[in-house]
Write an enzyme that holds these catalytic residues in place. Structure first.
Site, PDB file in Angstrom:
ATOM      1  N   ASP A  71      39.328  25.344  28.902  1.00 44.60           N
ATOM      2  CA  ASP A  71      38.667  25.361  27.607  1.00 44.60           C
ATOM      3  C   ASP A  71      39.328  24.298  26.730  1.00 44.60           C
ATOM      4  OD1 ASP A  71      37.030  26.325  25.491  1.00 44.60           O
ATOM      5  OD2 ASP A  71      38.762  27.402  24.702  1.00 44.60           O
ATOM      6  N   THR A  92      39.416  23.975  23.108  1.00 48.65           N
ATOM      7  CA  THR A  92      40.135  24.472  21.936  1.00 48.65           C
ATOM      8  C   THR A  92      41.222  25.447  22.358  1.00 48.65           C
ATOM      9  OG1 THR A  92      38.100  24.255  20.663  1.00 48.65           O
ATOM     10  CG2 THR A  92      39.875  25.543  19.684  1.00 48.65           C
ATOM     11  N   ASP A 148      41.896  30.876  25.661  1.00 50.45           N
ATOM     12  CA  ASP A 148      42.664  31.658  24.688  1.00 50.45           C
ATOM     13  C   ASP A 148      41.784  32.504  23.784  1.00 50.45           C
ATOM     14  OD1 ASP A 148      41.511  29.630  23.193  1.00 50.45           O
ATOM     15  OD2 ASP A 148      43.211  29.510  21.817  1.00 50.45           O
TER      16      ASP A 148
END
Length: 800
Positions: A300, A302, A534
């Site tokens: 991912d 971000t 996250d």
């Protein structure tokens, strides 16, 4: 939603009362087994039991020196206990850091508590990404939606209103709320999820299953061959029962692969400890095996490639009224009780509203719809979200130009529809573009370069604008081609989707469900997929990936479903994680080849010699010494060495293609030598010892060359390992003081020469077999390792 003071919660006295009554969320130990369980599991093993019985037989003969193999009982137990206790301590310490810390309301105030400190009737406040830690009932909800897919399999979020039940193991997707704890500890529906998340376990491992399968085959052989050996050895004429017992034990001891399971467990435990030193929590031991098999890393953007923190760079008015835009942003910030990272960055720059507007209804942000908003008391509705989702092509194109530089761009707009309407947001009136700066992690470029060098493909899958994701990825030095907008992807489960996901490396505007289907598409093409993330939008993909890796600062839900948690949020830890997995799995495979070669030639010799009706040529002490210096010590050192090769399927096949030819070659060489030097019929004790010595020479020369092939490709220390073994055996036969202890007789040069020649032939056969089996498997045989620089690089990548 009521204020904390209105919610009230328990008082300190009520908490103490419930704690004293045992109404507390205490779960089983994070590492699974208590200290006593660990001691018992490492002492009372099947292998230790077999060795203990054989030692008892040797002790009954009065010749305790021949029972030196019993030291393995002590060594196996001590090493296993120490390593597992160290791993337990590491897991317990890291799990305390990595576990969820729910927010409870007590005496009208919010406070963070440990998961285990939640008591019955506690009021627990939740926001997006929070995990439901105990069963309860909702008492307050502000557009609260909960994902229960890990419990029910239902992927769609479930809206929750006051009075609705919530179950432990679910997590909050959007909105906020509070629930009252009704079942805690072992009574909770999914308490086992968190109790087993950090359990020290070796189950569900392809490697362990392979070893167990091999040991099952060995067990089938041990029983009939063992019975044959007992009958034959005790049927020898003119032989004392003590002599027969010792030769029987000498045949049976090497059949037991005593160190294989120990070194496998130790390698896993050392992997946990080494990764723990890098603040990497391994929540399930089979994850270490998964590390070695990873062929694709889905990252991912971000929070993984970029830092979590963002800053507001500028507000670009689209209708000429910058003040109105800032005021609307301030009102949206004030109206959001659980702001995400983007809203937090906006709030840090514009601040809360000086005079908050009355909020009529809100729509929290979700990764699926890509916007959030509020309808205020005067009937106006404002939304903030992705320009390419909310606006017309002209405004979206303007935003794409800015996003192409790697910045995140949001659109602030008015809409005529109430934000809680099913048709929301409907047509919007763009007011301003909100530009956010996001910093890449300083170690991200080197980490991506490492994966490319290792042949591991990296795919960046993000919910952000595709152009922005592409710009960030390019800035890290990755040749990515054209980024793909996930809204244009083919339908899930189709070959077309699998083709697109396989060909391209960067995807933007990906929904949580699409992340999950993309992971599945890669797996369908035979890839072992690691997923890093996250946020709550990564949970579904983390759960389905072969290896889920969560950031320590990420949402509690991501940490709960991931097999590995990077507690310090360092993406650069992943190369060490992968290298450690390769070290563990690659070295266990080497060790298995050695131990199974010994078992096969021990079984083969016992079978052939038994069918011939001859006394076993070896005594227990002789086999113990051979086991230590040809198998035990080299296997221990090889299990700790660096290993950069990616693990592949077919562990059992590759192990047996080395162990079976090697074991049969040793069997043939030793049998031929024994028959040529001893013959059939009765012989004197001197002739028996001379034949046994010549046979031992042939066996050692051939078996040690098996070690020489297993140790390839050679580094200097591996050459030294093989040289040390041969040098030790040379001194063993050369120095007379050892002859009495080991029952060696080197007084007949002709018989010794037979053993030496047979051993040399065996070495040639083992060498030829190594080349032939490599060609059959289609592998490129490597005798020598790359240069010293590569050796250092491998060592650095694998060591803490």
């Amino acid at each position: 939603m009521p204020t904390d003071h209105q919610l009230g919660g328990l008082t300190a006295a009520e908490v103490e009362e419930r704690t004293a009554a045992g109404q507390i969320n205490r779960l089983p130990a994070r590492s699974g087994r208590s200290t006593w369980d660990i001691v018992r599991a490492n002492v009372f093993t099947r292998v230790n039991g077999i060795l203990l019985v054989l030692f008892g037989i040797v002790a009954a003969t009065g010749n305790l020196t021949q029972g030196a193999f019993a030291l393995l009982i002590v060594a196996n137990s001590i090493i296993g206990i120490v390593q597992e206790l160290r791993a337990k301590r590491t897991l317990d310490n890291l799990a305390v850091i990595g576990e969820a810390h729910p927010t409870v309301v007590r005496d009208g105030e919010r406070r963070l508590v440990a998961r285990d400190d939640v008591v019955l009737d506690d009021l627990i406040v939740v926001a997006p990404g929070d995990q439901i830690v105990v069963d309860g009932a909702v008492v307050a909800a502000d557009y609260l939606e909960v994902d229960e897919s890990m419990l029910t399999g239902e992927a769609d979020p479930v809206p929750k209103e006051p009075g609705d039940p919530v179950l432990s193991g679910a997590f909050v997707v959007s909105g906020s709320g509070a629930y009252r704890a009704e079942k805690v500890g072992a009574d909770a529906y999914a308490a086992q999820l968190t109790a087993q998340a950090a359990k020290f376990t070796l189950v569900h491992s392809e490697l362990r299953q392979g070893i167990n399968q091999i040991l099952k085959y060995v067990s089938f052989l041990l029983v009939p061959v063992g019975l044959l050996t007992i009958v034959v050895q005790f049927s020898q004429p003119d032989t004392t029962w003590q002599e027969s017992a010792l030769r029987m034990v000498g045949a049976l001891v090497p059949m037991v692969p005593e160190g294989l399971v120990l070194l496998t467990s130790m390698a896993f435990a050392l992997g946990v400890i080494r990764l723990g030193r890098r603040r990497c929590l391994v929540q399930e031991l089979p994850a270490i095996e998964g590390l070695a098999r990873v062929s694709v890393v889905c990252a991912d953007k971000t929070g993984t490639l970029t830092q979590n923190a963002m800053t507001l760079a500028e507000i670009i008015p689209l209708d000429g009224d910058a003040d109105a835009a800032r005021e609307a942003l301030a009102q949206l910030v004030t109206a959001d009780p659980a702001p995400n990272a983007s809203m937090q960055a906006v709030g840090a720059a514009v601040g809360p509203a000086a005079e908050p507007w009355l909020v009529a209804t809100r729509a929290p942000f979700t990764s699926a719809k890509k916007w959030s908003g509020a309808t205020f008391g005067d009937g106006t509705s404002w939304v903030l979200g992705a320009p390419d989702v909310l606006a017309d092509p002209a405004v979206a194109g303007h935003a794409d130009v800015i996003a192409a530089s790697g910045r995140r761009v949001l659109l602030l707009a008015r809409c005529a529809t109430s934000v809680d309407d099913a048709a929301a947001p409907g047509p919007v009136s763009p007011v301003a573009l909100v530009v956010l700066d996001q910093l890449t992690r300083p170690d991200a470029a080197d980490t991506l370069a490492y994966f490319q060098d290792q042949g591991v493909r990296v795919k960046v899958i993000s919910g952000d604008n595709a152009a922005s994701v592409g710009a960030v990825t390019r800035s890290l030095g990755v040749d990515i081609g054209d980024p793909i907008d996930a809204r244009t992807l083919p339908a899930a489960g189709t070959e077309e989707l699998a083709d697109v996901v396989d060909r391209h490396d960067v995807f933007g505007r990906v929904t949580p469900e699409q992340k999950r289907t993309m992971v599945g598409a890669l797996q369908a093409r035979g890839n072992a997929v690691a997923m890093t993330g996250d946020g709550v939008n990564d949970v579904l993909a983390l759960k389905d990936a072969d290896l889920g890796v969560a950031m320590g600062s990420g949402a509690p839900a991501t940490r709960a479903v991931a097999q590995i948690v990077l507690l310090d949020d360092r993406f650069a830890t992943l190369p060490y994680v992968v290298a450690e997995g390769r070290r563990v799995i690659g070295n266990i495979e080497r060790v298995a080849k050695l131990f199974l070669t010994k078992t096969i030639y021990a079984v083969g010799l016992a079978l052939v010699i038994g069918l011939m009706g001859l006394p076993n040529p070896f005594l227990p002490l002789q086999m113990t010494v051979v086991g230590w210096f040809t198998i035990g010590i080299p296997a221990f050192l090889l299990s700790l060495a660096p290993n950069r090769e990616r693990a592949r399927p077919g562990f059992v096949r590759r192990t047996l293609t080395v162990a079976v030819p090697g074991g049969l070659t040793v069997t043939a060489v030793a049998t031929v030598t024994y028959v040529m030097t001893r013959g059939f019929g009765d012989v004197t004790d001197a002739a028996q010892h001379q034949a046994s010595t010549a046979t031992l020479i042939a066996l050692i020369m051939t078996a040690t060359w098996v070690l020489a092939t297993v140790a390839r490709p050679y580094y200097w220390w591996r050459i030294g390992l093989v040289a040390f073994a041969y040098a030790f055996y040379f001194l063993m036969f050369w120095i007379p003081v050892w002859h009495d202890a080991l029952a060696l007789d080197t007084t007949d040069p002709a018989k010794l020469m037979v053993g030496i020649v047979a051993g040399a032939v065996g070495m040639v056969v083992v060498e030829a077999t190594w080349w032939i089996t490599a060609a059959i498997r289609g592998d490129r045989p490597r005798v020598w390792a790359p240069g010293a620089g590569h050796v250092a690089q491998a060592r650095n990548a694998s060591s803490p």
